[in-house]
Every structure is written in C-alpha cells, then in structure tokens.
Design a protein around this motif. Sequence first.
Motif, PDB file in Angstrom:
ATOM      1  N   GLN A  66       0.843  -1.188   0.000  1.00 43.91           N
ATOM      2  CA  GLN A  66       0.000   0.000   0.000  1.00 43.91           C
ATOM      3  C   GLN A  66       0.875   1.233   0.000  1.00 43.91           C
ATOM      4  O   GLN A  66       1.873   1.301   0.710  1.00 43.91           O
ATOM      5  CB  GLN A  66      -0.912  -0.001   1.223  1.00 43.91           C
ATOM      6  CG  GLN A  66      -1.917  -1.141   1.178  1.00 43.91           C
ATOM      7  CD  GLN A  66      -2.990  -0.987   2.217  1.00 43.91           C
ATOM      8  OE1 GLN A  66      -2.697  -0.657   3.358  1.00 43.91           O
ATOM      9  NE2 GLN A  66      -4.223  -1.242   1.837  1.00 43.91           N
ATOM     10  N   SER A  75      -1.773  -0.671  -4.079  1.00 47.00           N
ATOM     11  CA  SER A  75      -3.044   0.004  -3.840  1.00 47.00           C
ATOM     12  C   SER A  75      -2.755   1.217  -2.971  1.00 47.00           C
ATOM     13  O   SER A  75      -1.698   1.328  -2.370  1.00 47.00           O
ATOM     14  CB  SER A  75      -4.040  -0.925  -3.151  1.00 47.00           C
ATOM     15  OG  SER A  75      -3.584  -1.248  -1.861  1.00 47.00           O
ATOM     16  N   TYR A  96      -3.255   3.456   0.263  1.00 46.98           N
ATOM     17  CA  TYR A  96      -3.668   3.290   1.646  1.00 46.98           C
ATOM     18  C   TYR A  96      -4.842   4.223   1.951  1.00 46.98           C
ATOM     19  O   TYR A  96      -4.834   5.386   1.579  1.00 46.98           O
ATOM     20  CB  TYR A  96      -2.502   3.619   2.572  1.00 46.98           C
ATOM     21  CG  TYR A  96      -2.855   3.645   4.033  1.00 46.98           C
ATOM     22  CD1 TYR A  96      -2.990   2.468   4.764  1.00 46.98           C
ATOM     23  CD2 TYR A  96      -3.060   4.850   4.697  1.00 46.98           C
ATOM     24  CE1 TYR A  96      -3.304   2.489   6.098  1.00 46.98           C
ATOM     25  CE2 TYR A  96      -3.377   4.877   6.037  1.00 46.98           C
ATOM     26  CZ  TYR A  96      -3.504   3.693   6.738  1.00 46.98           C
ATOM     27  OH  TYR A  96      -3.823   3.720   8.062  1.00 46.98           O
TER      28      TYR A  96
END
Lengths: 256, 400, 249
Positions: free
Chosen positions: B39, B390, B392
């Motif tokens: 993340q 991805s 956070y």
Amino acid sequence: MKRVLPILKGFAIPVFIIVIWQSLSMYIQNSFILPGWETIIPVLIHPAEPLFGGASLFQNSLISLQRVLYGFLLAVFIAVPLGLLCGWSKSAEDYVNPIIQILRPVPPIAWMPLAIAWFKIGFGSLLFIIFIGSFFPVFISTIEGMRSIRIRWLEVAQTLGATTLEKFKTVVIPGALPSIWTGLRLAFGVAWMCLVAAEMLPGTSAGLGYLIMFAYNLGQIQVIVAGMIVIGVIGIVSDSIFRIGQTRLFGWQGKE
Amino acid sequence: MRIWYLPLICFLILFSLVLGYVFLSGVDVSSISTEPEVQFVYATSGIMPQLLNTSQVDAFFVWESVVSTADLGGIGKVIARDADIPPDRKWENTACNVLVMRNSFITEYPEIASLLSAITIAGIQRIHEDPDEAMNITAGWVYGSHPIRSAGLTLNPIELEKNAFPHINFTDKARLPDPGYLQQSLYDYEMTLKSPSSRENVTVYTRALELLTGSEPELSHIPPYVRIGYLPSADLYAPLYVSIMGYEKICDRYGFCLVPDSHMSGRPTECQLRVQNSTITRIRLLPGQVGGGVMTGLGQNAIDVAYIGSVPSLMQISMGNPAAIIHSINAGGSGLVVDDSAPCTDWDSFIVWVKSRSSSGRPLIIAVPQSSIQEEMMREAFEYEGVQISLYGLPTFGAL
Amino acid sequence: MQVLVLKGISKRFCDDQAEFQALSDISCVIHKGEIVCLMGPSGCGKSTVLRILSGLESSDSGTICGSDGDVFDPVHTAMVFQEHGLFPWLSVYDNIAYGLRMKVRKIPQKQIAQKVHDLLSLVHMEEFANVLPHQLSGGMKQRVAVARALAIEPEILLMDEPFSALDPFSRHELQDEVIRIRDTLGTTFFIVTHNPEEAVYLGDRIIILSKRPSSVRKEIEVSSPRPRDLAEPEMIHLVREVTGYVSSG
C-alpha cells in the motif's frame, strides 16, 4: 413569476461571472490561469468517471461528506452535553472556559501534524480535525442558548411542579435548541471547510481536498475548479437544509 | 414534544449514510486477488521519518537529506539506493531533478535562459571541485546550520550532508526518465490533451556550454526580474545553492554569476544576475512545497525557471504545460528506509518481506512523495517484482 | 374557611452593594373562594409576597399555614405572571398540559386530554389548541396562561399584575373571566395589582401594604354586589380611598 424572480436574480451574477470568465479565458488562452468552461463542464457532467486513476468526482464527494458527518456528529455528541453542563453549572464553566478560550482561536489545520502522530494518517487524523473545527461553534452556541433561556420560563416550570430534571428536559433543552441549531449550522460550515483543507494535506488518498491537491500537482486547473464548484454546492445544500430546519422547527424564535 | 424528533432525524441521516456506504462498498467484487500487494501513502518528505517512527508506515522512499536524517537519527536503516532498485540499475544515471523553463521565457530571453543554465552547470562543477564547501553551503541552506533534533538524537547538519552527498550524482548529462508507470496509473485520464512539441530544449543548453567556454553574452533583451522556483527542503538542488553561495569563484572564472543580496542569510530570497561586474537583472527565489505545485506555477506565469523533480515536470509537460527541460542537475539521491527491526537488509530481502506480509493479510505500507520519480521508481520496481499497488486509506467502491 | 394564614413574614435582600429589608412583618388571612387584591406603593414587595407563597423565594422569618393549620405547601399554588410566560415552543394545548404532565401529578394521558379540553373551553380557546403562542394576541396568551395555572387545580391562584400589559378591552374581559372562574370552580385568587380600579372591581378584599420595609397597612372589605359598576358613586369613593392609602404609603 413572483416566486421565480428572486431565484433569477440570484443566478444573474454567477452567469455574469461565467460569461466574463469564459471570454477572458478565450482571450488569455492559458488553461493554468483560467481554464475554459468547455474543459470544466465535462468534468462536472461525468461525475462517475474516475479521475487520475482514482476515485470519481462523485466518490470523492461521498467520501468527504461521510468523513465530515462522522466528525461533525462526534463533535455534536460531545459539545452539546458539555455546553449544557457548562451553561447549567457555573462551576463547570469556570473549569472549562479558560481552556476552551485558549484552544478556540487555533485554526483546526494547525493541529494536523499532531493529529497525524496521535490519530494516524488517514481517517483518524481527519476525524480529529473536523471534530476540532466543529466542536467550538456547537459548544459556544449551546452555552449561548442556555443563557438565552428566560428565568421566567424556569419559574413557571417550577410553580407548575417541575423537578430539576424535568425543568432541564422541558425548558432548558427546548429553550436552548434554536441557538444550538444555529451552532450546528455554523459548525457544519466550518467542518466542511476544515475537511477540504485537511484533505489537501498528506496522508489522504481520496476526498475532494485530495482531488484538488492532486489536480494542482498535475496542473489540471479545470479539475480544481470543478472540485471547488462541488464543494460550494454541497456547502450551500447542507446550509439550506439547516436553514429550512430552523424555520420549520423554531418558527417561534424571536416572535414571542 | 416534536423537538425530540431532532436527534432522531440526525440518527436517521447518519444511519442512511452508513447504510448507503456499506451497500455501495459491499458490491465490490474487483479487488479479490491472490497477487502480493503493498500500500502506498502519499506524504511530504518532512513527515516521513515521523510516520516511520510512529509505525504508521513500514518503509518510505524519498530523497536526501531525509534519508540520511532517518539513517543517522536512529529512525531506520537504508536498505536500498537508486542503483539497487530494479530493473537492473536502470535508475543509477537517470535524471532525478532538472532545470525547467517556461517556453515563453526561453523565447523572449534566450540569452538569460542560457546564462542561468550555464551558472547551474558551473555550480555542478564547483560541487565536484570542492565537495566540502558544497556540503557546508547545502547544510546551511537546508538546515540553517543548526543542529537537527531527530527522535531523541541531535544531528550535525554537516555530518548529515557528508552522509548524503556520496549518494547523489550531480550531473547535467543524466538522461530523462520515462514516467510511464505513473502515467499508466492515471490511465483513464486523458493524458494527451495537447501533444507537447518537445520535452527538452537543446538550444538553451548548447548556448550555455558555449558561454562556459568563453563566448561573450549578448545582452540585448533583459527581463526586469526572473522568478526561480525550487524546493528548499532537498539536498538535490545543491547546484543552485552552490552557484549562489559560492558565487565568487564562478564570477572570477566566467564573468557571470548569481550574487545574493544578503550575505548574512544561508538561504537568500533574492539575488542579482551579474555579468562582468554589472547587475543585469534581479532574481527572486521562490521556495515551493511540491514539485507539481512549482510546475503549475510555471504554467500560471508565476514562475519563469524551476529546479524540480524530473517526473513532475515531464508529467505536466506531457499534459500540456508550456515548458521545457533544459538539462538534469542530478541523478540518484533517493533511499529506501525501513525500521531498524525490519527483517530485511537489501531489496531482495525487502521483497521477501513484502510478500510474506501481504500473504499474512497485512500488506506493507510505504510512504512516497506523490507524482515524484520516487513514486515512479517504486511503481516500476513493484511491477517488475509482480507486486500490486493500492493506495492506503482509499475506500473500495464496486459498482459505482 | 381559611386557606392561607400568613404570620409575621419578613424578607431581606442582599445584592452586591447593599442589603435591604423588603418585607418587615406581613400578616394576613385568605379564605377559600375569595378574590384578594394586594396593593401597595411601587417597590414595596408585593411581588415578593407572591413569590414566597409560590415557593420561588423563601421567607426569613414568619410562618405560612394552610387550611389544615400545617405549614403551607407551595404545591397548592399556581402563578400567572404579568408577561404570560408561555413556552413559545409548545402549542396552546401542550402549554396547558405542561403542569399535568409533571411526574408529581401522576395523571394518566387520557385524563390529561379531557382536562385540557375542559380548560380550553373554560377560557374559550377551543379552536386554538394547536396554535403556537406567538400567533395569539396578548389577551389570548394570558387566557392560556390562566388555563395553564388552573390545570394543576391550585388551592390558590397567584397572579402578579396579570392584566397590566393588556389593552383595556382585553383587560375587562379577563377580569370578568376571573370572577366567572371563581364562581364556577370556587378557586381562591390572590392578585397583585397596581390599578385601584381593578382592585375595587375584582376584589372581595383589598390588602394594602405600606412602603418598604412593608407591613400590612390597611385591609378594605368590598362588599358591593356583582356585577359592579365603577361609575357608581360608592365605587368612585372606594377607588379614591384605596388610591389614598397606596399613594401615601
């Protein structure tokens, strides 16, 4: 026609601004200074399309709105009881008032570095910032509301046999509510502004403030303007909800 | 007693919002994946050590001297430098920071543009000639020469720079990166609004080299002042700092230089462009917060010349910002920092850690500066390693 | 039958600067179903007497006894103030029902509705049950205030200059209303007024207080039959007499 006219008047200046904006933007030809509406409107009319590979305008608004509601309600649930307590008991007010007065002028955003350390980046720190922003208007107007309660009302309640608790429930709270409501309205406005500002700071990955900052980093001014419009529209809609509530619920205010 | 409906209404609003949110995020079906994941958190360089120290992130990847602050300040250990980041030493000689100018400025004042470029190149030369002086100047510019407090330790800025400088390659000849992965991450946005005529402007650079080899400046058309944007928190702009604070040697050698207005401050805000001991024009030094912001300022005619990251400038130029890169000022200078207790010592063991944490359901959180070369490097490196990225704190929406 | 016996009531007030004796020695008796008017020069503490009786203030010395000879409980009183004091956020109905809904009364909901409707018709306000106070005229508001006070069935209804803020027409109407209510319900009225005509028109008895620190200066029985006509010589004479006592302190 009579009803429509004031609305038309309200639209006159925005339309004027847009026309001036558009002609200036066509004259300047620099999308970094004045992006044309032909680039802003496509962003606004496709609110569900992802922007910069992330959330869409609609999703970003929803995320911001959700954050602001959580922080706002948290502030209300703490500030109103505390305000009622401080309005009711002089001693409680003596304890609480100095610290409130010291903390009140501090801009909520100034808490951000500490908020990140205490409540972690992301939701926790944003919640804290919104809480700080909306706490004080609610707290102060609750105390104000308590002050606006007429002693006569309390005396009437007492002569009619109300206990202290009953006086609190049937006189103090309803009597202070209009002022509390005004506080809520103010606080929501402040919370909304704080949130957008806080989202511009590091550690967020969604929200209208984030979107604006991201667009700024990429030099996409038309997205910034679209974001500003959405922020303004959400602000005006929430304020009207509060205003309608005020006239519906407290029509008696200032008329006795 | 209708007043008691108020709390009820509040609750209903809240409830419906929560319900709506749960419903909307509940239909998410896309993010189920078996690939390892990390993340990203976007943060400014300054707060990254704090984030690592308070365990809010597991690693950060940023430029010097933040990396050295964390290293010497006992906040974490540096496990990878530019050359260690895959694929295959790609980043070792890739421009990290560049000199950028607005096209209209170049067109209108080509000779001033070339002079500024020449002075920058002279600054790079000075760093190589006298690294100690360069470190002193940079320490003074970035930290004001005051001791730096870092998580309980007090650091000497000069020591810090001694730690940082060997990892930065100051050069005007580094090749530009291709911010393809970053642009890909913005895939659905129309990147090609306007096709940029050219990313680089070679004529300014060529003329600068001529000026450095003795060609006389032709000062016919002169602006009243020039506004230079840069980020004051990074060591990577040392060529600018050195060319201003160490102006005497450059004046003596080339006859043109940037002279600070005040000799008292280690970080002047104004200086003069001098050619043969006469002031040609005034220079305003405008510190910025993020590279993208400085770049936007360039597009807004608020800044004429900028020393900023190569990736933010390339991204904006490709999105239509009317500016051009003159040359690089450095390559390298980034570092990947993890907590001292982290189970890794280099990139490969880091990737092992990434994968084990991902499979245990707690993917690593890595802080990077948004839209920077560091983000691009991480994106490309994780792509190379087969790790998904991805953001956070980004709520997942499905059908929306 | 005596409902209220005051003996040697005194009251001292302190504020920041000074301390003064408001009431020095008030003694009087009030009988069931009487309309007693309390008069006196301004600032003599007429209102203080009512506030002590209603329990809003306490006396420093003296005793107040009720019908059974025990200490008088303010629960048996209700008060109507000069400015109605209606709760602006409650409808006329809810204002009247207010006292009935307090826990001390333990009245079931159904009975409350019945009672409020009776009171609404007593003060001729049936159509206004769901109206908020700010939509009513001054006279109507005071009717509601009277109904609200009557709702809790007080032994004695205290009124503090109740009609002085009203226009003359509404005032006369409400004065007649008071007499009518006394005749129908047999309620005892203790009314503070500064208007001698009102006292003479309404009162079965007029108690006149002296200047501060006040005591009872004079009690005048008004035995003229009702309805009274203030234009009659006897009444004019009485008004003059009362005025004389009040103004000479």
